[in-house]
Design an enzyme around this catalytic site. Sequence first.
Site, PDB file in Angstrom:
ATOM      1  CG  ASP A 142      -2.067  -0.900   1.082  1.00  0.00           C
ATOM      2  OD1 ASP A 142      -2.601  -0.926  -0.034  1.00  0.00           O
ATOM      3  OD2 ASP A 142      -2.426  -1.590   2.056  1.00  0.00           O
TER       4      ASP A 142
ATOM      5  CB  THR B  60     -17.292  25.429  -0.228  1.00  0.00           C
ATOM      6  OG1 THR B  60     -16.614  24.979   0.959  1.00  0.00           O
ATOM      7  CG2 THR B  60     -18.580  26.103   0.179  1.00  0.00           C
ATOM      8  NE  ARG B  61     -15.665  19.821  -4.593  1.00  0.00           N
ATOM      9  CZ  ARG B  61     -15.063  19.769  -5.766  1.00  0.00           C
ATOM     10  NH1 ARG B  61     -13.994  19.043  -5.920  1.00  0.00           N
ATOM     11  NH2 ARG B  61     -15.524  20.454  -6.788  1.00  0.00           N
ATOM     12  CG  MET B  62     -13.040  26.269  -1.865  1.00  0.00           C
ATOM     13  SD  MET B  62     -13.381  27.901  -2.509  1.00  0.00           S
ATOM     14  CE  MET B  62     -14.961  28.264  -1.772  1.00  0.00           C
TER      15      MET B  62
ATOM     16  CE  LYS C 161      -5.211  24.893   2.955  1.00  0.00           C
ATOM     17  NZ  LYS C 161      -5.595  25.369   4.297  1.00  0.00           N
TER      18      LYS C 161
END
Lengths: 698, 599
Positions: free
Chosen positions: A322, A396-398, A410
Amino acid sequence: MAITQEMKPVLESATIRLGHAPNKPRKRAVWEWKIVGRAVWDAFVKLSPRKMMGNPVMFVVEIGSVITTLLLFKASSVFKFNLQITLWLWFTVLFANFAEAMAEGRGKAQADTLRKARAETIANRLVGSDEVVEKVPSSKLKTGDLVYVSAGEFIPSDGEIIEGVASVDESAITGESAPVIRESGGDRSAVTGGTRVLSDRIKVRITSNPGETFLDRMIALVEGAERQKTPNEIALNILLAGLTIIFLLAVVTLQPFAIYSGAPQTVFVLVSLLVCLIPTTIGGLLSAIGIAGMDRLVQHNVLAMSGRAVEAAGDVNTLLLDKTGTITLGNRQASRFVPAPGVTEEEMADAAQLSSLADETPEGRSIVVLAKEKYGLRGRELGSSDAVFIPFSALTRMSGVDFNEFQIRKGATDAIATYISQNGGKMPAEVRATVEEIARSGGTPLVVAERSRGALGVIELKDIVKGGMKERFNQLRAIGIRTVMITGDNPLTAAAIAREAGVDDFLAQATPKDKMDLIRKEQAEGKLVAMTGDGTNDAPALAQADVGVAMNTGTQAAKEAGNMIDLDSNPTKLIEIVEIGKQLLMTRGSLTTFSIANDVAKYFAIIPAMFAGTFPVLNALNVMHLKTPGSAILSAVIFNALIIIALIPLALRGVKYRPMAAAVLLRNNLWIYGFGGIIVPFVGIKLIDMLITRVGLA
Amino acid sequence: MTANGWLQIFLFFGLVLLVTKPVGLFMTRVFNRERTFMDPVLRPIERLLYRVTAVDEDHEMRWTEYAISMLLFSLVSMIVLYLMERLQGYLPFNPQKLGAVNPPVLAFNTAASFTTNTNWQNYAGETTMSYFTQMAGLAYHNFMSAAVGIVLAIAFIRGIARRQMQTIGNFWVDLVRCTLWVLLPACIVGALVLVSQGVIQNLRPYDTVKLVEPMQVQKVGPDGKAAVDAQGKPVMETVTDQIIAQGPVASQEIIKELGTNGGGFYNANSAHPFENPTPLSNLIELVLIFAIGSGLTYTLGRMTGSQRHGWAVWAAMSILFFAGVTVAYWAEARGNPMLAGTDQKVSALQPGGNMEGKEVRFGIANSALFATVTTDASCGAINGWHDSFTPIGGLVPLANIMLSEVVFGGVGSGMYGMLIYIVLAVFIAGLMVGRTPEYLGKKIEAYDVKMAMLVVLVFPLVILTFSAISVVAGFGTSSILNPGPHGLSEIIYAFTSQAGNNGSAFAGLTTNTLWYNAAGAVTMLVGRFLMIVPALAIAGNLARKKYVPPSLGTFPVTTPLFTVLLIGVILIVGALTFFPALSLGPILEHLLMAAGKTF
């Protein structure tokens, strides 16, 4: 905290109690006096013919010893010689038994400490579905019982946490004194009987019946009670038995030839010749080598469920590793700030740092560290009055910060692009180019933007490949083992990391099914596959692999599917396991070669001694110039017995193994054990002959 | 030793090297049932044979069926030969009116001998066997026992080459193709070449010629021993005529060498001028002995897809050959230390060295070479008396056979004998490099080791046991003509030669007795079939196995190191088994001779 002088003994005793230090195996002395004492006694116990029958070579020696002992009572002019021969024949058997007992003794010592951990405890078993608890001894617990374990209590048996979180001291099993977290659900839910809960309270469903717990199995394993002969050991035993029959024929028919030639021999001489010729060296050490091999694994904190698995490890062609945790450090780290056009590096670093000050993820922390190390930006205390932190959200993935009039964000490229266009800006082409370049080289790009100024630059997050991995993979390649990195990353990133780490191949965006398919494909090509795993979804692949190493931190399903368990839960251990497997076979092969090569010198000692009395010309074969026929035969028999003792350390430690191509390895071993096996007895027998003639024994 | 002698040895070996590839390649095609240039002629014959015998040529056999077919075929052939020997008085082509081969146990011994490719002869051909028996009985077996050996080697090689298959070929098809494509064409051409050298081929009654000079010879009494009168003086008689035996020699001579059978048409074997008249015929016969054995190493490489491995095995055989021939040539050329003072130097007038029992036509080098070659292979043809070699010179043929005749070896039997050693060598080597041993991608496991050890056990079992009985029991020792260590060597040689299916003899031992005929027959049958069956079992087991691709971690079987290891295993197994017996035989005899005592 510095380790003070007073604390040291405590730490050491924690280690010694378990016989090993975490991760690094403790070099054991071969001759531990406690073990030696017990082994001497066991050597005699093992004389029982029932026990000897399993080892045809040594059984023949025992029969020979019995015959000569009985014949001692017949009056003879060479009683002194006959007596000494008889004694040394018995010593030969005893030395072989002693070797086996030594190997077992080391395991037994370990088993004793484990037994203490298994000591009876009182469990709080739930009665019915109510929260009513009754006290029962741990030995009465059956699969499916539910128990509560509170801080300070021992977990009574193996089980799975179904409620709660706790820190557990697993040092009794792993030797690692730092507590580990165990919680219900997920891949960290398994607990082991005999370990201790340090904090909190958990509800555990028992998963094993009395006598079948992990600790029980572990004790049986280290004691070698369940030891079954491995396939290669069986094959070698057949070879040795065959050789024994050949030599039996050679010696039994020699008497008629001797009678024909007018030089009949005594039974003592014939038995001596036979015992010297049959492969007693390897025959006497064979089981010790096997036991010691398993023991070496235990010292590395690996439990092999079968010897077959250990041998298979030596044959492995493909290692599946892995990426995360094995090849790379667990987390990605910021490695570079690339500013957008019109933005200075300092501005970019400043913004990146601000956005991450409250980001407690490892990535976030690494951004702050990089800003400090590279640009000298110190961490700032921002009062909650003028700064609002925006945590990462799946929507929002921020993440970011609203600070005075600034709004810094960011996040992933497309998320930030949306953010910029919402605020009327546009992502510059240069930034996009940087993003692509970073992705291609295996990094993860994070774009930093400010509401009014648009994109400020890109943070490069990189997987950090563990130190020394490349060298290890090179070593593996040198011994013909292919490494395949398994990762959930996209192929681009995976390829870059694979290149950096030096693995031979990678499987990107891997699902458990992909992993399984890869193993099946390799096996269809005749290859043996080894892998590590800890999750329940790894279980099928672990079961399919020829060597499946389950992490001790893993789920019960994973542990049951694999054929080895690594108590340290260190996936890199696979490499050591392969080496131990190889070393085990090499030790057997080398000592077999040595044992057979020894016969040349023994012939030159004994044959002239037998017949030079009748045919003095045969003294030409007495190339060692041994003093008398009696001293020659006695010396050969003594050498034959002592060499077993002399090789016990080698049998227990295993022959030296360094990764190299098989052809080179064989050449080296042939020199040492083949050629050396021819030379050593010439020297040894001569020395013994000089010694016993000097002291007047012959 | 002379430069000329070595030149001849190298010339011989150069020719062997030259034929290796073409012979090996041709056999590969034949046994893979691929087209060859002989197909237009031979295919119709082959098809006809299958139709007549109801053989399905596409049927594939498991090793057990293959083994049973082979055993039944051999058993029936053996019984037919026995009956032929016993009934030859009633059969045609018997101009000398020779009666049944007597006693029956001799006929049994001979039947076993030719069935097993041994050709041990407790009789003299010209005074015992009719032309019919020679042609239809012995020559038939020369072809068939050779073919059986070759197809078994092929079956073994298939076992290595095949992957996850249950079968190893069809015994009948292999046998027919081997005979039609490989043996018959070569023998027809070869026989004509031998005839050109003066080997005879006729069915005439024996010639009687007047001696130029009448000779006085000692009379032979009714008990078969030299007659003496009451005073113990020899009874002499005058001989004026000589009977010169005739017969279809060339046709039998050629297969005798090519099939490594070795049974001479005449008692004197290849020392007889009608069997081996010229140095050229001698060279041809020598090359023929090695031709198929050497070619099979190429076939091994070809069929298993590892040509370099084939050559590595070939190299091991070559090195052992040179070791043997060097010692034998050295020992014989050195002369007899007992005759120190006499001129034993090579000169224009004499060959020098120990010429006792050697043909002047061939001299020291070619006699030593022939003795080495015939025992490297399990041929057993001789052109000089091994019994008359010096102790060390005689040790070479004996040791060659004791090493199981794997130096090119008997046709086929040398190859599968070698493969057994390879299995053992690879097993040890595999362990020493820390892997489950593999041979050309096949894992060598307990079952294979068990079968290989069974094969290895056969040799010491029959040789040592029967020799040991012979040297202490009255029925054994009464046959010994030379006392002391030489007598021991003779007995050990007899059983070794028969166990190895070689057929050459040390002589000096009266072997046409009930004990030696019976024990010898058992030795030959055990030495052949008890080795074949476990060898086939390995083949069948290997064929079933999965192929493991080689890696750097696999011990390569194509290198000089492998060759050295293989030689080491062969020498160690052989030496450890037989050293005690040899030390009281040839070694003791050598040391005693050096001290001035002979037997």
